[in-house]
Write a protein that holds these residues in place. Sequence first.
Motif, mmCIF file in Angstrom:
data_model
loop_
_atom_site.group_PDB
_atom_site.id
_atom_site.type_symbol
_atom_site.label_atom_id
_atom_site.label_comp_id
_atom_site.label_asym_id
_atom_site.label_seq_id
_atom_site.Cartn_x
_atom_site.Cartn_y
_atom_site.Cartn_z
ATOM 1 N N THR A 264 -4.758 10.239 -19.732
ATOM 2 C CA THR A 264 -3.613 10.559 -18.885
ATOM 3 C C THR A 264 -4.022 10.577 -17.415
ATOM 4 O OG1 THR A 264 -2.667 11.913 -20.656
ATOM 5 C CG2 THR A 264 -1.787 12.242 -18.446
ATOM 6 N N SER A 265 -5.208 11.087 -17.137
ATOM 7 C CA SER A 265 -5.711 11.110 -15.770
ATOM 8 C C SER A 265 -5.798 9.716 -15.183
ATOM 9 C CB SER A 265 -7.091 11.776 -15.736
ATOM 10 O OG SER A 265 -7.715 11.593 -14.490
ATOM 11 N N LEU A 266 -6.227 8.753 -15.992
ATOM 12 C CA LEU A 266 -6.344 7.383 -15.496
ATOM 13 C C LEU A 266 -4.976 6.793 -15.155
ATOM 14 C CD1 LEU A 266 -9.129 6.036 -17.882
ATOM 15 C CD2 LEU A 266 -9.311 6.418 -15.417
ATOM 16 N N VAL A 267 -3.945 7.152 -15.929
ATOM 17 C CA VAL A 267 -2.586 6.710 -15.599
ATOM 18 C C VAL A 267 -2.162 7.287 -14.256
ATOM 19 C CG1 VAL A 267 -0.162 6.743 -16.310
ATOM 20 C CG2 VAL A 267 -1.951 6.506 -18.034
ATOM 21 N N ILE A 268 -2.422 8.575 -14.091
ATOM 22 C CA ILE A 268 -2.044 9.267 -12.857
ATOM 23 C C ILE A 268 -2.792 8.692 -11.660
ATOM 24 C CG2 ILE A 268 -2.143 11.500 -11.667
ATOM 25 C CD1 ILE A 268 -1.865 12.746 -14.554
ATOM 26 N N VAL A 269 -4.101 8.516 -11.814
ATOM 27 C CA VAL A 269 -4.915 8.008 -10.718
ATOM 28 C C VAL A 269 -4.512 6.583 -10.353
ATOM 29 C CG1 VAL A 269 -7.260 7.350 -10.043
ATOM 30 C CG2 VAL A 269 -6.865 9.525 -11.198
ATOM 31 N N THR A 270 -4.198 5.769 -11.361
ATOM 32 C CA THR A 270 -3.780 4.393 -11.093
ATOM 33 C C THR A 270 -2.512 4.362 -10.242
ATOM 34 O OG1 THR A 270 -4.764 3.548 -13.142
ATOM 35 C CG2 THR A 270 -3.019 2.231 -12.149
ATOM 36 N N ALA A 271 -1.524 5.167 -10.625
ATOM 37 C CA ALA A 271 -0.249 5.175 -9.905
ATOM 38 C C ALA A 271 -0.404 5.712 -8.486
ATOM 39 C CB ALA A 271 0.778 6.005 -10.666
ATOM 40 N N THR A 272 -1.112 6.829 -8.344
ATOM 41 C CA THR A 272 -1.245 7.432 -7.020
ATOM 42 C C THR A 272 -2.153 6.609 -6.107
ATOM 43 O OG1 THR A 272 -2.982 8.865 -7.922
ATOM 44 C CG2 THR A 272 -0.772 9.776 -7.790
ATOM 45 N N THR A 273 -3.165 5.996 -6.681
ATOM 46 C CA THR A 273 -4.055 5.169 -5.868
ATOM 47 C C THR A 273 -3.332 3.936 -5.355
ATOM 48 O OG1 THR A 273 -5.980 5.907 -7.133
ATOM 49 C CG2 THR A 273 -6.243 3.909 -5.832
ATOM 50 N N ALA A 274 -2.501 3.329 -6.189
ATOM 51 C CA ALA A 274 -1.725 2.176 -5.744
ATOM 52 C C ALA A 274 -0.815 2.555 -4.578
ATOM 53 C CB ALA A 274 -0.900 1.625 -6.907
ATOM 54 N N THR A 275 -0.230 3.758 -4.658
ATOM 55 C CA THR A 275 0.623 4.235 -3.564
ATOM 56 C C THR A 275 -0.182 4.466 -2.286
ATOM 57 O OG1 THR A 275 2.091 5.323 -5.155
ATOM 58 C CG2 THR A 275 2.206 6.062 -2.862
ATOM 59 N N ALA A 276 -1.330 5.141 -2.431
ATOM 60 C CA ALA A 276 -2.163 5.418 -1.263
ATOM 61 C C ALA A 276 -2.699 4.125 -0.657
ATOM 62 C CB ALA A 276 -3.320 6.330 -1.664
ATOM 63 N N LEU A 277 -3.038 3.157 -1.504
ATOM 64 C CA LEU A 277 -3.550 1.881 -1.013
ATOM 65 C C LEU A 277 -2.485 1.140 -0.214
ATOM 66 C CD1 LEU A 277 -5.978 -0.045 -1.027
ATOM 67 C CD2 LEU A 277 -5.053 -1.068 -3.115
ATOM 68 N N ALA A 278 -1.245 1.215 -0.677
ATOM 69 C CA ALA A 278 -0.155 0.572 0.054
ATOM 70 C C ALA A 278 0.010 1.184 1.443
ATOM 71 C CB ALA A 278 1.144 0.694 -0.741
ATOM 72 N N ARG A 279 -0.207 2.495 1.535
ATOM 73 C CA ARG A 279 -0.098 3.165 2.826
ATOM 74 C C ARG A 279 -1.218 2.753 3.775
ATOM 75 N NH1 ARG A 279 3.913 6.698 4.773
ATOM 76 N NH2 ARG A 279 2.223 7.817 5.782
ATOM 77 N N HIS A 280 -2.421 2.554 3.233
ATOM 78 C CA HIS A 280 -3.572 2.196 4.060
ATOM 79 C C HIS A 280 -3.612 0.706 4.399
ATOM 80 C CE1 HIS A 280 -6.098 5.856 4.291
ATOM 81 N NE2 HIS A 280 -5.580 6.173 3.122
ATOM 82 N N ALA A 281 -2.886 -0.121 3.626
ATOM 83 C CA ALA A 281 -3.036 -1.575 3.732
ATOM 84 C C ALA A 281 -2.730 -2.101 5.130
ATOM 85 C CB ALA A 281 -2.148 -2.263 2.703
ATOM 86 N N GLY A 282 -1.787 -1.508 5.822
ATOM 87 C CA GLY A 282 -1.406 -2.018 7.131
ATOM 88 C C GLY A 282 -2.167 -1.412 8.290
ATOM 89 N N THR A 283 -3.172 -0.578 8.007
ATOM 90 C CA THR A 283 -3.885 0.110 9.084
ATOM 91 C C THR A 283 -5.121 -0.649 9.561
ATOM 92 O OG1 THR A 283 -5.267 1.368 7.528
ATOM 93 C CG2 THR A 283 -3.126 2.321 8.137
ATOM 94 N N GLY A 284 -5.563 -1.638 8.816
ATOM 95 C CA GLY A 284 -6.758 -2.382 9.178
ATOM 96 C C GLY A 284 -8.055 -1.653 8.885
ATOM 97 N N THR A 285 -8.004 -0.568 8.115
ATOM 98 C CA THR A 285 -9.213 0.211 7.820
ATOM 99 C C THR A 285 -9.866 -0.177 6.498
ATOM 100 O OG1 THR A 285 -7.834 1.935 6.822
ATOM 101 C CG2 THR A 285 -8.442 2.211 9.136
ATOM 102 N N ILE A 286 -9.210 -0.998 5.695
ATOM 103 C CA ILE A 286 -9.752 -1.360 4.391
ATOM 104 C C ILE A 286 -10.724 -2.524 4.516
ATOM 105 C CG2 ILE A 286 -9.219 -2.160 2.057
ATOM 106 C CD1 ILE A 286 -6.465 -0.917 2.348
ATOM 107 N N ARG A 287 -11.924 -2.379 3.963
ATOM 108 C CA ARG A 287 -12.879 -3.470 3.844
ATOM 109 C C ARG A 287 -12.658 -4.115 2.468
ATOM 110 N NH1 ARG A 287 -17.545 -2.969 7.106
ATOM 111 N NH2 ARG A 287 -16.864 -2.362 9.195
ATOM 112 N N TRP A 288 -11.764 -5.076 2.406
ATOM 113 C CA TRP A 288 -11.344 -5.644 1.129
ATOM 114 C C TRP A 288 -12.509 -6.293 0.382
ATOM 115 C CZ3 TRP A 288 -6.694 -4.434 -0.713
ATOM 116 C CH2 TRP A 288 -5.705 -4.035 0.189
ATOM 117 N N ARG A 289 -13.351 -7.025 1.104
ATOM 118 C CA ARG A 289 -14.460 -7.718 0.452
ATOM 119 C C ARG A 289 -15.454 -6.722 -0.147
ATOM 120 N NH1 ARG A 289 -18.372 -12.260 3.369
ATOM 121 N NH2 ARG A 289 -19.685 -12.679 1.545
#
Length: 262
Positions: free
Chosen positions: A47-72
């Motif tokens: 259940t934790s993995l379901v929760i972490v997957t959903a919340t991480t996807a949300t947090a990643l979407a918030r960070h995606a436009g900031t230029g702080t993610i090192r995608w590679r």
Amino acid sequence: MSVLITALLCGAVVGVALGGLGGGGGVLAVPALVYLLGLSPAEAGTTSLVIVTATTATALARHAGTGTIRWRTGALFAAAGVLPAIGASVLAHRIPQPVLTSAFAVLAALAAAAMLRGAARRGRAEEGGEAAPSGPAAGRGGPLGTVAAGAGLGAVTGLLGVGGGFLAVPALVSVLKLPMRRAVATSLVVVLINSVVSLVTRLGVAGISLDPAVFLPFVGAAVLGAWDGKRLAAKLSGAALQRAFAVLLLAVAAFMLVGVLI
């Protein structure tokens, strides 16, 4: 307190941790699901993995436009952890839970100590007006260090049912010398991929069912909390984020060790 209210409150805390610190969601979710919501350790991990997957996807979407993610860097970390995550997910159901819990608590405490030392150094640098490491100099760990750290994170995710962000952030800071804000954002890429791989493996191998009455309100509150956590991260200094992350790890480690000993 009803299951619904408890799930909502716990989910909100988990979401803030993931959005603001780039990790710690699964670390908080597993003990909450076991001790507050009555799930078995196996059910809590899945259940934790379901929760972490959903919340991480949300947090990643918030960070995606900031230029702080090192995608590679994040992709390399995640790719290195795929096979270890699969293997560890299979083994997780054969290892006694007290052994896994104790190992996790010790590992979390060690990571917290490293983060506190880093926070002290970063705090002195910020007070002196020195710039945080960035650019090419921030990647001194090299590909081999990235692969080794990524493999370890994948194994931890598979064994413990957590996203691995609580280790990804200090690994990105200490191994690759990423600035704290970049480490927080990049760790979300690693957490998301590791969590999806481990979740699919757990569901396929163990066939564990999920209780929608627990994880649906938990996920909903965590997603909303992740958005608030991102705003929290923007207001704090790198040193403050490291100290907050370290305190979180120490508290969870102590709680889980007490649970094993009692």
